[in-house]
Write an enzyme that holds these catalytic residues in place. Structure first.
Site, PDB file in Angstrom:
ATOM      1  N   SER A  52      -6.721   8.350  -9.100  1.00 60.16           N
ATOM      2  CA  SER A  52      -6.303   9.732  -9.356  1.00 60.16           C
ATOM      3  C   SER A  52      -5.008   9.745 -10.155  1.00 60.16           C
ATOM      4  O   SER A  52      -4.336   8.729 -10.304  1.00 60.16           O
ATOM      5  CB  SER A  52      -6.156  10.492  -8.035  1.00 60.16           C
ATOM      6  OG  SER A  52      -5.153   9.910  -7.268  1.00 60.16           O
ATOM      7  N   CYS A  53      -4.675  10.904 -10.638  1.00 62.28           N
ATOM      8  CA  CYS A  53      -3.500  11.173 -11.440  1.00 62.28           C
ATOM      9  C   CYS A  53      -2.248  10.609 -10.781  1.00 62.28           C
ATOM     10  O   CYS A  53      -2.092  10.808  -9.585  1.00 62.28           O
ATOM     11  CB  CYS A  53      -3.348  12.690 -11.522  1.00 62.28           C
ATOM     12  SG  CYS A  53      -3.141  13.291 -13.154  1.00 62.28           S
ATOM     13  N   PRO A  54      -1.333   9.978 -11.421  1.00 64.23           N
ATOM     14  CA  PRO A  54      -1.315   9.594 -12.838  1.00 64.23           C
ATOM     15  C   PRO A  54      -1.666   8.115 -13.047  1.00 64.23           C
ATOM     16  O   PRO A  54      -1.264   7.553 -14.051  1.00 64.23           O
ATOM     17  CB  PRO A  54       0.152   9.855 -13.199  1.00 64.23           C
ATOM     18  CG  PRO A  54       0.887   9.419 -11.964  1.00 64.23           C
ATOM     19  CD  PRO A  54      -0.023   9.692 -10.787  1.00 64.23           C
ATOM     20  N   GLN A  55      -2.369   7.490 -12.075  1.00 66.76           N
ATOM     21  CA  GLN A  55      -2.620   6.046 -12.152  1.00 66.76           C
ATOM     22  C   GLN A  55      -3.296   5.603 -13.453  1.00 66.76           C
ATOM     23  O   GLN A  55      -2.868   4.613 -14.062  1.00 66.76           O
ATOM     24  CB  GLN A  55      -3.466   5.587 -10.953  1.00 66.76           C
ATOM     25  CG  GLN A  55      -2.845   5.865  -9.593  1.00 66.76           C
ATOM     26  CD  GLN A  55      -1.615   5.032  -9.312  1.00 66.76           C
ATOM     27  OE1 GLN A  55      -1.309   4.121 -10.072  1.00 66.76           O
ATOM     28  NE2 GLN A  55      -0.902   5.367  -8.254  1.00 66.76           N
TER      29      GLN A  55
ATOM     30  N   GLY B 268      -0.598  12.984  -6.115  1.00 72.75           N
ATOM     31  CA  GLY B 268      -1.120  13.252  -7.454  1.00 72.75           C
ATOM     32  C   GLY B 268      -1.228  14.717  -7.829  1.00 72.75           C
ATOM     33  O   GLY B 268      -2.015  15.054  -8.717  1.00 72.75           O
TER      34      GLY B 268
END
Lengths: 70, 344
Positions: free
Chosen positions: A11-14, B276
């Site tokens: 998921s964001c920001p991976q 996230g």
């Protein structure tokens, strides 16, 4: 040989973070495999802003981003 | 070739949200609260009697609209996909503390920017806390923090939160005696619902995120998402001036405990970076299949219930010692989660 990064399920920001590490390491060719439209768009934006060309292929449910230094 | 959204979609979403934020206050939502994600989740917790503060108990149609609007937009765009399994229970815990932090400050990041756009100077310490919190989160991200990978789940998983939102809507309309609905402090239900649906759908298309904006600037000087905050703040400010709601120096429903404001939004910035996305983004994601964000939504609901049952929430008169203790506990919990979930 392109540096391969699998960001599926991340998921964001991976996805962006992992791509950025490869860009910072001055990789000339990077291949990112994503399964999410948000990750695809974010990685594309980062790569283009960092002076790379991005070509995207759709493979079944995944997106393959071929990122090449201009 | 897939189509990509230009940044004006983010700007548009932020701008539309900013206008509606101010308009909903004019139409009856609490002043200086507008459409606060966490405050409204707290109100839903109260309506469901997860806490018993009658004044802050209502099944907020805006939240129902955000979830259902994102759900419809996700279905239309063929982006509805049931996924999950990336540390759901950690996300639940983090989100509970995000809700507690926001309720100590009295506002999620959206309300913080809304408070600034209404002339409230006490929100500035919140902004500082949010930035420092996001910065701490980014430090852990850079050192390998990760909550794992999601995988695709059966469709039924993705429908739980949208069906829950539909259930809340039915309760709101049927008004059974077991829910408590404060008759005051809200705009007409149908208007709030329609605005929620519109902003929810726009949020799904634009991926607007109020903490992601700050995170992306710190992480890689990317101002893409920040355009949403810019649009929100400017149009909310203009609308407040137009509607006579801009009162420089006033802080209705806020408090002046600056340390608590700072620590409250520090928890929100840090926690949101770990999971996230901000409370708004989590709610939107939960609407179109992300069950991890669904757990975040439920974590905020339970955290909001605790915040009032344990007298943690800030009040215009000040902040309790319980709140300070809860925030210290939150910081310790975040430190443990942040440092024990790193991969190299």
């Amino acid at each position: 040989m392109a540096k391969e990064i699998d960001v599926r399920g991340l998921s964001c920001p991976q996805p962006v973070l992992l791509t950025k590490k490869a860009i910072d390491a001055e990789e000339k060719e990077i291949m990112v495999i994503a399964d999410d439209i948000v990750a695809r768009d974010n990685v594309k934006r980062l790569a283009e802003n960092s002076g790379y060309d991005v070509k995207i292929e759709e493979k079944e449910a995944d997106f393959v981003l071929n990122i090449i230094k201009k | 070739m897939p189509k990509f959204k230009p940044a004006w979609m983010v700007l548009l979403t932020g701008g539309v949200f900013g206008i509606f934020f101010a308009v909903l206050v004019k139409l009856g939502n609490p002043p200086n609260m507008g459409t606060c994600l966490v405050c409204f989740i707290r109100d839903i917790a109260g309506a469901l009697r997860l806490h018993h503060i009658d004044k802050v108990s209502f099944l907020r149609p805006e939240i129902i609209g955000f979830i259902l609007g994102a759900c419809v937009a996700g279905l239309v765009a063929k982006e509805f996909k049931a996924v999950g399994g990336a540390s759901p229970i950690l996300r639940f815990v983090i989100s509970a503390f995000v809700a507690i932090g926001a309720l100590v400050f009295l506002g999620c990041p959206i309300r913080m920017f809304g408070r600034l756009a209404g002339g409230d100077p006490t929100a500035l310490m919140g902004l500082l806390g949010l930035i420092v919190g996001a910065w701490i989160g980014v430090l852990f991200l850079k050192s390998g923090f990760m909550l794992g990978r999601t995988r695709e789940l059966s469709k039924a998983n993705g429908w739980v939160i949208p069906v829950f939102a539909l259930f809340l809507l039915i309760l709101l309309l049927a008004k059974p005696s077991f829910v408590f609905l404060n008759p005051n402090g809200h705009a007409p239900i149908i208007i709030s619902l329609v605005i929620g649906l519109v902003v929810g759908a726009l949020g799904q298309r634009s991926r607007l995120c109020f903490v992601g904006s700050i995170r992306d600037i710190i992480l890689m000087k990317d101002f893409h998402l920040f355009q949403g905050i810019f649009g929100f703040f400017v149009l909310c400010l203009v609308m407040n001036l137009f509607l006579g709601q801009f009162n420089p120096g006033a802080h209705p429903m806020g408090h002046t405990n600056h340390l608590a404001s700072f620590l409250g939004l520090l928890l929100v910035g840090w926690g949101s970076t770990l999971i996230g996305g901000c409370p708004f983004r989590q709610t939107i994601l939960a609407g179109y299949g992300n069950t991890d964000s669904g757990m975040s939504f439920l974590g905020m609901l339970v955290g909001a219930g605790f915040a009032h049952n344990f007298m943690l929430a800030g009040k215009p008169s000040g902040v309790s010692i319980n709140a300070i203790i809860a925030m210290i506990v939150g910081i310790v919990v975040f430190l443990i989660i942040s440092s024990t979930n790193r991969v190299r």
